[in-house]
Design a protein around this motif. Sequence first.
Motif, PDB file in Angstrom:
ATOM      1  N   PRO A 106       0.803  -1.229   0.000  1.00 33.92           N
ATOM      2  CA  PRO A 106       0.000   0.000   0.000  1.00 33.92           C
ATOM      3  C   PRO A 106       0.831   1.272   0.000  1.00 33.92           C
ATOM      4  CG  PRO A 106      -0.174  -1.149   2.110  1.00 33.92           C
ATOM      5  CD  PRO A 106       0.504  -2.081   1.169  1.00 33.92           C
ATOM      6  N   TRP A 110       0.467   3.989  -3.017  1.00 32.42           N
ATOM      7  CA  TRP A 110       0.165   5.397  -2.781  1.00 32.42           C
ATOM      8  C   TRP A 110       1.229   6.301  -3.389  1.00 32.42           C
ATOM      9  CZ3 TRP A 110       2.875   8.838   0.617  1.00 32.42           C
ATOM     10  CH2 TRP A 110       2.278  10.111   0.708  1.00 32.42           C
ATOM     11  N   PRO A 122      -7.211   5.268  -5.397  1.00 34.24           N
ATOM     12  CA  PRO A 122      -8.094   5.604  -4.269  1.00 34.24           C
ATOM     13  C   PRO A 122      -9.358   4.759  -4.227  1.00 34.24           C
ATOM     14  CG  PRO A 122      -7.238   7.601  -5.269  1.00 34.24           C
ATOM     15  CD  PRO A 122      -6.840   6.472  -6.172  1.00 34.24           C
ATOM     16  N   ALA A 125      -8.419   1.252  -3.066  1.00 31.35           N
ATOM     17  CA  ALA A 125      -8.058   1.250  -1.645  1.00 31.35           C
ATOM     18  C   ALA A 125      -9.298   1.395  -0.769  1.00 31.35           C
ATOM     19  CB  ALA A 125      -7.069   2.380  -1.363  1.00 31.35           C
ATOM     20  N   ASP A 129     -10.677  -1.147   2.089  1.00 30.15           N
ATOM     21  CA  ASP A 129     -10.879  -0.697   3.476  1.00 30.15           C
ATOM     22  C   ASP A 129     -12.290  -1.002   3.954  1.00 30.15           C
ATOM     23  OD1 ASP A 129      -8.311   0.170   3.650  1.00 30.15           O
ATOM     24  OD2 ASP A 129      -8.764   2.314   3.553  1.00 30.15           O
ATOM     25  N   ASN A 165      -5.462   4.930   4.885  1.00 36.34           N
ATOM     26  CA  ASN A 165      -5.701   5.530   3.577  1.00 36.34           C
ATOM     27  C   ASN A 165      -6.403   6.874   3.670  1.00 36.34           C
ATOM     28  OD1 ASN A 165      -4.490   3.722   1.703  1.00 36.34           O
ATOM     29  ND2 ASN A 165      -6.129   2.247   2.104  1.00 36.34           N
ATOM     30  N   ARG A 168      -3.534   9.165   4.036  1.00 34.63           N
ATOM     31  CA  ARG A 168      -2.802   9.321   2.775  1.00 34.63           C
ATOM     32  C   ARG A 168      -3.553  10.222   1.796  1.00 34.63           C
ATOM     33  NH1 ARG A 168      -2.120   3.371   3.355  1.00 34.63           N
ATOM     34  NH2 ARG A 168       0.045   2.941   3.936  1.00 34.63           N
TER      35      ARG A 168
END
Length: 355
Positions: A106, A110, A122, A125, A129, A165, A168
């Motif tokens: 990850p 990113w 995105p 991810a 999640d 995330n 991020r």
Amino acid sequence: MWPRGGTDIVQAELTAAKVATLLTGDNRWAELPRSQMAVLRKQGEVRDGRSMVPIRHDHRGWYHFVEEPADPYINLWFLSHDEQDWKEIQRLAEMEKSVGGRITDPDLEWAYFVKGLNPGYPERALSRDLAAIARKVEQIQNERGYSETWVDNKWSNMDPMVVENLTRFSVGGIPVQIRGEMLHSQLRYFDGQGRRPGLPADVSALVSRIERDWVEVELVNLNVTESRQLVIQGGAYGEHRTIFSGSNLIKLPIVGLEVNVATGSEIKIRSPRPKPVRTLAESPLRCIWNRGRAQLFVFTSGATLINSAMLFHGIGKHENTDCLSAGGHINLSGRFRTNGLSRPRRDSSDRASSH
């Protein structure tokens, strides 16, 4: 004692280097963790297409090989944007692609995304999640074990708060580890209408590019009946002296900017940063939402400051602020208005919060 070896030592060195750089602006603090990774890398080897490094050493020599972590290089690149750090990131990412056809780490995913090399990340991810949250909640709801047999990290492993995330993507930050770290990010937001830290209701933010000299953020107001107002700050602690651009480049260096996002609209802001990046020592954040008073946040660095009393209440009375200040705001058309300077009244109750 470092039970997991050399990579744990590097993590501690990175935590210290990031704080020291934040306080001094001197990137040389990163040389210690960078040199330690070089030592481990020199002793490493490639196994089944993956880079392996030893993390322990004794009279027998180097041993206990593990897959070379990407996280140290991500932190070093985030700190200094050094080209050599980026080359190490590329090396590990390309090795993953050569083995499995895609990047799976990850941190590497990113890093490639914010360099424009991993479109769609995105969404992928977020889907992962949401699945992880659902899985952990199900585990918690179906727990039927006996508490005396639980190991100490049982519930932390099932913690459904998955925020890496979010850190991020929303603020362009490095996820905070559980080893005494602070948040380090490209941006930070404050709710202009709610007068509190964080994004306003219904507003989403995505830091889509990070380069040495600029950052790009996309803001979306999902509310179809009400506009939203927010302040964007450069850095988690106001350490980045940001120059924002709407339709026109704004030449006044400031540490925060008010943005009005219209109903159901999207705005993309590219923020050039002058070099060198300002440090916390030059732009110290003094207080955030001081005991419910009018100001949102106050910095003390001369005539290029911003505070909420001027942002949200315009030029006029602002007795509730603490510092010499100046501010401005931008709307979707890119028009910019600066507020004047004023030295507000100061009372003894606030002196502790501003030093």
